[in-house]
Enzyme design. Sequence first.
Site, short mmCIF file in Angstrom:
data_model
loop_
_atom_site.label_atom_id
_atom_site.label_comp_id
_atom_site.label_asym_id
_atom_site.label_seq_id
_atom_site.Cartn_x
_atom_site.Cartn_y
_atom_site.Cartn_z
CE LYS A 256 -3.92 -7.16 4.45
NZ LYS A 256 -3.17 -5.66 4.06
CG HIS B 167 -0.65 -9.07 0.51
ND1 HIS B 167 -0.90 -7.33 0.55
CD2 HIS B 167 -2.23 -9.10 -0.18
CE1 HIS B 167 -1.60 -6.76 0.04
NE2 HIS B 167 -2.91 -7.39 0.05
CE1 TYR C 183 -2.52 -3.19 0.64
CE2 TYR C 183 -3.40 -2.25 2.82
CZ TYR C 183 -3.84 -3.18 1.39
OH TYR C 183 -4.65 -4.67 1.64
N1 LIG Z 1 -5.81 -9.66 1.87
C1 LIG Z 1 -6.11 -8.48 0.17
O1 LIG Z 1 -5.08 -9.01 -0.86
C2 LIG Z 1 -6.53 -7.38 0.28
C3 LIG Z 1 -7.55 -6.56 -0.70
C4 LIG Z 1 -7.91 -5.56 -0.72
C5 LIG Z 1 -8.24 -5.03 0.79
N2 LIG Z 1 -7.51 -5.49 1.53
C6 LIG Z 1 -7.55 -4.59 3.21
O2 LIG Z 1 -8.98 -4.38 3.30
C7 LIG Z 1 -9.65 -2.58 3.55
C8 LIG Z 1 -10.81 -2.96 3.10
O3 LIG Z 1 -10.97 -3.21 1.71
P1 LIG Z 1 -11.16 -1.78 0.37
O4 LIG Z 1 -10.05 -0.92 1.50
O5 LIG Z 1 -10.37 -2.34 -0.94
O6 LIG Z 1 -12.46 -1.59 0.42
P2 LIG Z 1 -14.05 -1.49 0.84
O7 LIG Z 1 -13.86 -1.31 2.57
O8 LIG Z 1 -14.67 -2.32 0.59
O9 LIG Z 1 -14.73 0.11 0.49
C9 LIG Z 1 -14.23 1.35 0.80
C10 LIG Z 1 -14.88 2.18 0.10
O10 LIG Z 1 -15.96 2.40 0.39
C11 LIG Z 1 -16.05 3.09 0.90
N3 LIG Z 1 -16.84 3.99 2.20
C12 LIG Z 1 -16.55 3.69 3.35
N4 LIG Z 1 -17.18 3.52 4.31
C13 LIG Z 1 -18.42 4.61 3.51
C14 LIG Z 1 -19.46 4.44 3.89
N5 LIG Z 1 -20.09 4.79 5.55
N6 LIG Z 1 -20.85 5.03 3.48
C15 LIG Z 1 -20.82 4.89 2.10
N7 LIG Z 1 -19.10 4.62 1.57
C16 LIG Z 1 -18.73 4.11 2.32
C17 LIG Z 1 -15.05 4.09 0.80
O11 LIG Z 1 -15.00 5.70 -0.19
P3 LIG Z 1 -14.70 7.40 1.32
O12 LIG Z 1 -13.52 7.12 1.63
O13 LIG Z 1 -15.38 8.39 0.76
O14 LIG Z 1 -15.25 6.79 2.42
C18 LIG Z 1 -14.65 3.15 -0.54
O15 LIG Z 1 -14.93 4.24 -1.30
C19 LIG Z 1 -8.27 -2.84 2.63
O16 LIG Z 1 -8.21 -0.71 2.94
C20 LIG Z 1 -7.26 -2.82 2.77
O17 LIG Z 1 -7.02 -2.85 4.11
C21 LIG Z 1 -6.30 -6.37 2.03
#
Ligand SMILES: NC(=O)c1ccc[n+]([C@@H]2O[C@H](COP(=O)([O-])OP(=O)(O)OC[C@H]3O[C@@H](n4cnc5c(N)ncnc54)[C@H](OP(=O)(O)O)[C@@H]3O)[C@@H](O)[C@H]2O)c1
Length: 315
Positions: free
Chosen positions: A121, A154, A96
């Site tokens: 990770k 990861h 990240y």
């Molecule tokens: N291990 C892996 O391979 C892997 C892969 C992907 C992600 N991850 C981890 O998982 C975490 C979460 O997944 P992600 O970041 O992909 O996506 P997510 O949490 O599913 O979605 C993030 C999106 O949701 C929006 N959001 C958040 N809260 C909200 C609310 N209350 N109302 C409306 N919109 C909202 C955010 O916009 P705003 O910023 O405008 O709120 C952002 O665009 C990552 O940040 C990372 O730490 C791990």
Amino acid sequence: MNKERNSNGMSRRQFLQTSAEFAASAMFLSLGSAQSFAAPNTSTRENSIPLVTLNNALQMPRLGLGTMTLNGDVGERCVADAISMGYRLIDTAMIYGNEASVGAGIKQSGIKREELFITSKLWKADMGYEQAKKGFQTSINKLGTDYLDLYLIHRPAGDVKGSWKAMEELYHEGRIKAIGVSNFEPAQLDDLIANGGVKPAIHQIETHAFFQEGKSLEYLKQHGVQMEAWAPFAEGRHGLFTNATLATIGKKYNKTIAQVSLRWHYQRGIIAIPRSSQKAHIAENLNIFDFSLEGSDMASISTLDLNTTQFPEWS
Ligand SMILES: NC(=O)c1ccc[n+]([C@@H]2O[C@H](COP(=O)([O-])OP(=O)(O)OC[C@H]3O[C@@H](n4cnc5c(N)ncnc54)[C@H](OP(=O)(O)O)[C@@H]3O)[C@@H](O)[C@H]2O)c1
């Protein structure tokens, strides 16, 4: 409904016994002072994040902040804001490129290191025994800490066994409190469990309303591995934030689609790490512990499963 609100004054064990929806043993976050968990105009209890006990007895918050794409000043601010609201689990990764920002946010929060639960990770490029040790050291240097609570492989690429051996050694030295994996296929996880000395404590995989991973959840439960959801909102893909089923359920409880989604993960016994760059959303995502989805709502959400990834570009 409102089990947590009504349980004010209950012991942690009493709470556990009365919370039938908990799929895993849980208790209120008890690290640090009560004051440090109070968000403005809300009681401490409303913002307490329950814990789950992992297979090595380590306790981990069941909700945290995801930080992918939260870089630079934004990352620092979001992490500091989240911690001030009561978040204790922060999920980052070498890839990240924000471990230094996350570390700065942690420092800015003023909360003691031992009260936090920091995940990072090991990236594909750092796989292998020697590289994994270096990768770990680089991550903790950037984060400004001398240990991690959780370190995950990861992606299952390259020398998984050599990397795992390095992580096991760091674990035995107390430099990582728990080790786990992410994005493994069942056979790869089986292999690690069969051959490794330390059983993975966590498997972090894509999980949301459109990709519910029910079989993985059952499999992981059987093996004593805690499931953690990445992209708990599917990053809003497939119209998650306008989904009619989730909206209807939200109206019933006066909750948003985001809150219904996170409560659904929680009631399935899955740790979620929603990411947001907005303070209001970070606060909203924490406010899920004062209501319970009824069985009929859980059943309605289960019908949304498309049983396929929403991130084909990462497969
Ligand atoms: N291990 C892996 O391979 C892997 C892969 C992907 C992600 N991850 C981890 O998982 C975490 C979460 O997944 P992600 O970041 O992909 O996506 P997510 O949490 O599913 O979605 C993030 C999106 O949701 C929006 N959001 C958040 N809260 C909200 C609310 N209350 N109302 C409306 N919109 C909202 C955010 O916009 P705003 O910023 O405008 O709120 C952002 O665009 C990552 O940040 C990372 O730490 C791990």
